[in-house]
Enzyme design. Structure first.
Site, short mmCIF file in Angstrom:
data_model
loop_
_atom_site.label_atom_id
_atom_site.label_comp_id
_atom_site.label_asym_id
_atom_site.label_seq_id
_atom_site.Cartn_x
_atom_site.Cartn_y
_atom_site.Cartn_z
NE ARG A 1 82.52 -10.90 40.43
CZ ARG A 1 82.05 -10.04 41.44
NH1 ARG A 1 82.92 -10.02 42.60
NH2 ARG A 1 81.15 -9.28 41.16
CE LYS B 1 80.89 -3.58 48.42
NZ LYS B 1 81.47 -3.20 47.10
NE ARG C 1 75.43 -3.72 44.51
CZ ARG C 1 76.18 -4.79 44.51
NH1 ARG C 1 76.20 -5.51 45.72
NH2 ARG C 1 77.43 -4.84 43.79
NE ARG D 1 80.24 -5.12 38.91
CZ ARG D 1 81.29 -5.65 39.52
NH1 ARG D 1 82.35 -5.75 38.60
NH2 ARG D 1 81.39 -5.99 40.86
NE ARG E 1 86.74 -8.45 42.24
CZ ARG E 1 85.81 -7.88 42.73
NH1 ARG E 1 85.66 -7.39 43.85
NH2 ARG E 1 84.57 -7.61 42.05
P1 AMP Z 1 79.03 -7.75 44.12
O1 AMP Z 1 79.46 -9.35 44.39
O2 AMP Z 1 78.75 -7.34 45.23
O3 AMP Z 1 79.68 -7.12 43.12
O4 AMP Z 1 77.49 -8.23 43.18
C1 AMP Z 1 77.52 -8.70 41.89
C2 AMP Z 1 76.45 -8.63 41.34
O5 AMP Z 1 75.23 -9.15 42.08
C3 AMP Z 1 75.94 -6.90 41.13
O6 AMP Z 1 76.43 -6.52 39.98
C4 AMP Z 1 74.27 -7.05 41.17
O7 AMP Z 1 73.88 -7.66 39.88
C5 AMP Z 1 74.17 -8.54 42.06
N1 AMP Z 1 74.03 -7.74 43.54
C6 AMP Z 1 74.72 -8.00 44.58
N2 AMP Z 1 74.13 -7.52 45.60
C7 AMP Z 1 73.16 -7.02 45.35
C8 AMP Z 1 71.92 -6.19 46.03
N3 AMP Z 1 71.98 -6.08 47.24
N4 AMP Z 1 70.88 -5.59 45.15
C9 AMP Z 1 70.75 -5.88 44.13
N5 AMP Z 1 71.62 -6.67 43.11
C10 AMP Z 1 72.80 -7.04 43.77
#
Ligand code: AMP
Length: 217
Positions: free
Chosen positions: A160, A13, A88, A171, A127
């Site tokens: 990360r 993404k 999400r 996740r 990554r």
């Molecule tokens: P990402 O960078 O999109 O993988 O997001 C990293 C973390 O941020 C996720 O594992 C969640 O803990 C939190 N997070 C990001 N976007 C959302 C969302 N739309 N709803 C809930 N938690 C989120």
């Protein structure tokens, strides 16, 4: 162009978003990036969300929606946007839909990425990201020119904490349980477009351009 990108962590993404931003100049709204910036700044929100992110759990909807709606209200979003990692949950999707309907800015499409789990895990453990400009690298497929250093801003890259194997599995479970139902939700609204995310980024970009041309976007 108003797009939502939905898919499991590591599906591409962020990489496709960077391509769309460079080609179409619309803002990229990644809730994950916004939350990580709050954590680094140790803001009040950053402290509230830290434990969710570390465990690979979802941040509660109300905190997510506040951040997203603040961002959507900024003038640059009038020309379009790409949501990456939001919504999400079905509740987030419904809240977004209501907000966009009120603003007269309906979504053009929701892009979903299919990628086998073993490919996702490999991509995430290799990554590396730039915490300053959010550029994404991969030690195997897309290494930086200078080891562990961002090509764009020379900041040191990080692995990360949630891109380690113990957290990745939870996740992926959270994705299947809470986020995958969005695919049916958006399919029902005839917004869903499936991309094969298992290919290299160039292939995915070609699929995207084909979709844009087909839709006349
Ligand atoms: P990402 O960078 O999109 O993988 O997001 C990293 C973390 O941020 C996720 O594992 C969640 O803990 C939190 N997070 C990001 N976007 C959302 C969302 N739309 N709803 C809930 N938690 C989120």
């Amino acid at each position: 162009m108003r797009l939502v990108l939905v898919g499991p962590p590591g599906c591409g993404k962020g990489t496709l978003s960077a391509f769309i931003v460079s080609k179409y100049g619309i803002p990229h709204i990644s809730t994950g990036d916004i939350f990580r910036e709050h954590r680094t700044k140790k803001s009040e929100l950053g402290q509230k969300i830290a434990s969710y992110i570390d465990k690979g759990e979802l941040v509660p909807d109300e905190l997510v929606l506040d951040v997203v709606f603040d961002r959507l209200a900024q003038p640059d979003c009038a020309k379009g946007f790409i949501f990456d990692g939001f919504p999400r949950t079905i509740a987030q999707a419904e809240a977004l839909q209501e907000r966009l309907a009120k603003a007269g800015m309906p979504l053009d499409a929701v892009l979903s990425f299919s990628v086998p789990d073993e490919v996702l895990v490999r991509r995430l453990v290799t990554r590396r990201v730039c915490p300053s400009c959010n550029a994404v690298y991969n030690t195997e497929k897309k290494p930086p020119q200078v080891e562990n250093t961002c090509d764009h801003c020379q900041h040191e890259l990080v692995h990360r904490a949630d891109d380690h194997e113990e957290v990745i599995q939870s996740r992926l479970d959270v994705y299947r349980r809470s986020t995958a139902p969005l695919l049916d939700y958006y399919q029902g609204q005839k917004l869903l477009v499936n991309l094969d995310g298992s290919r290299g980024s160039h292939e995915v970009e070609k699929q995207f351009e084909h979709f844009v041309a087909e839709r006349g976007l």
